[in-house]
Design an enzyme around this catalytic site. Structure first.
Site, PDB file in Angstrom:
ATOM      1  N   TYR A   1       0.806  -1.219   0.000  1.00 51.65           N
ATOM      2  CA  TYR A   1       0.000   0.000   0.000  1.00 51.65           C
ATOM      3  C   TYR A   1       0.844   1.276   0.000  1.00 51.65           C
ATOM      4  O   TYR A   1       0.597   2.191  -0.801  1.00 51.65           O
ATOM      5  CB  TYR A   1      -0.913  -0.018   1.226  1.00 51.65           C
TER       6      TYR A   1
ATOM      7  N   LYS B   1       0.795   4.643  -2.476  1.00 54.41           N
ATOM      8  CA  LYS B   1       0.439   5.978  -1.985  1.00 54.41           C
ATOM      9  C   LYS B   1       1.594   6.959  -2.149  1.00 54.41           C
ATOM     10  O   LYS B   1       1.371   8.164  -2.327  1.00 54.41           O
ATOM     11  CB  LYS B   1      -0.038   5.880  -0.527  1.00 54.41           C
TER      12      LYS B   1
END
Lengths: 311, 311
Positions: free
Chosen positions: B167, B171
């Site tokens: 993740y 991001k």
């Protein structure tokens, strides 16, 4: 890291992707000179053979092993297979240090980019290293090898500007991966480092220049760049000293110190001073770069018109 | 941005991906209350219908248009088609502001991640927004719409730690994209903003908790989180004020100010103070987090053993 022992590659097995040219080759030669066993991975067999000869010629002792493997590193399975091939030469043992130097960039204006330019940017800038880190983390952990994983981002992993829409995201992503792995692999005694090189005068740079937009060139005009030897030395020194985020030139050090996230600082005093200089210097640079972009509006729209973008 | 006019969504057409729930829905409701026309995009038709009713109920005037479109946003073509569908309701004109709020996270230990977990992380955390930005940048430029593109990253786009290997890279990548587009789209009068929300108490959060590793929970224990309404308000205020990097909670503001790259500062005085606090506070936090990881080594290896990782 104050007073801690420096990392010594002597007698260690180091694995270098992208090791047939540029930064990877310069690093492989540097490491073999420091008495490491070296495995390099790249795609092109001819360049690999050539690189292997150069690395062998730099050996300190003939007992140092030098291996070269031809693999694509575009998927998890290929990257794991390449790592396995290098491990097999050492009785199946995972390397002591993995340097992921493979990668390529293709700067372009967003308006001229296709879907494929964007996905290829992520492949050539992120996955080609992420899969190696992924395989190495698992294999080192499985075997209990307390080694090192070193990724190669870019100054463009700390900041970005016009022309880098397919590359800067990938290089930022590598930083996110390195910061995660640095924290998570503490569990297994594996160190994670990430290097942020500036422009390097390599074959990849020649390739970049073929598509580099006018504005991108203009903003980078004052950036002298490093030779691959200088960059490899800076990278090695950072790893040797145990720095999580490594830079080898002043500009990147300024961005590193002012873009530190939760990464450990290299040196509290120096980094604080660099952060201060960046506090004043970076906004001045950015305003200059923004002005160049704004000043180029009319010419640029004419350029896009000529290319048929508005048709 | 000192003394500059605030952005007003009144009578503008705003396009919100992930608009059927969580942050996207909260933002859509906030924008319709400020007299915007709102188009939302999401996959699930039932949730879309439900969200559309809530947004319509919040209108100031019945002349405000509210549209809902069911699309996957996983590719450049689907994302462009979704944007086109929303534009068609306005005679083909591209929206005045595009808010890319779609996304999902699946925290896991690296050792338990598959190749698919890694690629899905990049899809759900990066591409699902990048393709919308890509399509919007091109369409706004083609039509000469001087609008806004707003991306949604995360506190984990500024820093990272154990559990976020699929993740945090995505991001971070979004931040690299936003910083590039901010510079490049100056050419066309399009503003680019990126929001870094902390933990939000939404349906996605419930989903995350299903796979969140023990250590990740432990490190995040003290993080209170924001409601989606609070996050939407913080995001809107940042866009309204013209901030390039937007945060809505103190912790993220500290990371934002000390991880600024080449992005314009929001406020030179406040950001300098935040940077100072971060200079002292972040290393203390990080050392605590590192200690938690190190202290969990033995238990964690037992956990992996039980899961058959070493077999």
């Amino acid at each position: 890291m104050l007073f801690s022992k420096k990392w010594d590659p002597k007698d260690k097995h180091v694995y270098v992707t992208g090791g047939s040219q540029g930064l990877g080759l310069a690093l492989a030669i540097l490491l073999v000179k420091r008495e490491a066993h070296v495995s390099i991975v790249a795609r092109n067999q001819e360049r690999l053979d050539n690189a292997k000869k150069q690395i062998e010629a730099a050996r300190v002792s003939p007992s140092q092993q030098v291996h070269a493997f031809s693999f694509s590193l575009n998927s998890a399975s290929e990257s794991a297979a390449a790592l396995k091939a290098a491990s097999d030469a050492f009785g199946g043992r995972a390397p002591d240090a993995v340097f992921a130097c493979a990668g390529a960039a293709k700067p372009m204006y967003v308006m001229e980019m296709s879907e494929e330019d964007m996905t290829k940017g992520m492949m050539d800038g992120y996955w080609v290293q992420a899969w190696t880190a992924f395989a190495a983390a698992k294999e080192m952990t499985r075997q209990g090898v307390k080694g090192k994983i070193v990724l190669v981002s870019s100054t463009l992993g700390l900041m970005s500007f016009v022309g880098w829409a397919s590359y800067a995201p990938a290089k930022h992503a590598l930083r996110g991966l390195a910061d995660t792995l640095r924290s998570e692999l503490l569990l297994y005694g594996i160190d994670v480092h990430i290097f942020f090189p500036p422009t390097m005068n390599t074959a990849s740079y020649e390739e970049e220049m073929k598509t580099k937009p006018f504005l991108t060139r203009k903003i980078e005009e004052t950036d002298g760049g490093l030779s691959s030897d200088q960059a490899a030395l800076g990278m090695f020194k950072g790893v040797e000293s145990g720095h999580a985020h490594i830079a080898a030139d002043l500009i990147t050090h300024l961005f590193r110190a002012s873009t530190r996230g939760s990464a450990p600082m290299n040196n509290v005093f120096v980094d604080t001073i660099l952060d201060f200089i960046a506090l004043i210097g970076v906004p001045i640079w950015r305003r200059g770069a923004d002005r160049m972009v704004l000043g180029h509006r009319k010419e640029h729209v004419e350029y896009l018109e000529k290319k048929g973008f508005f048709a």
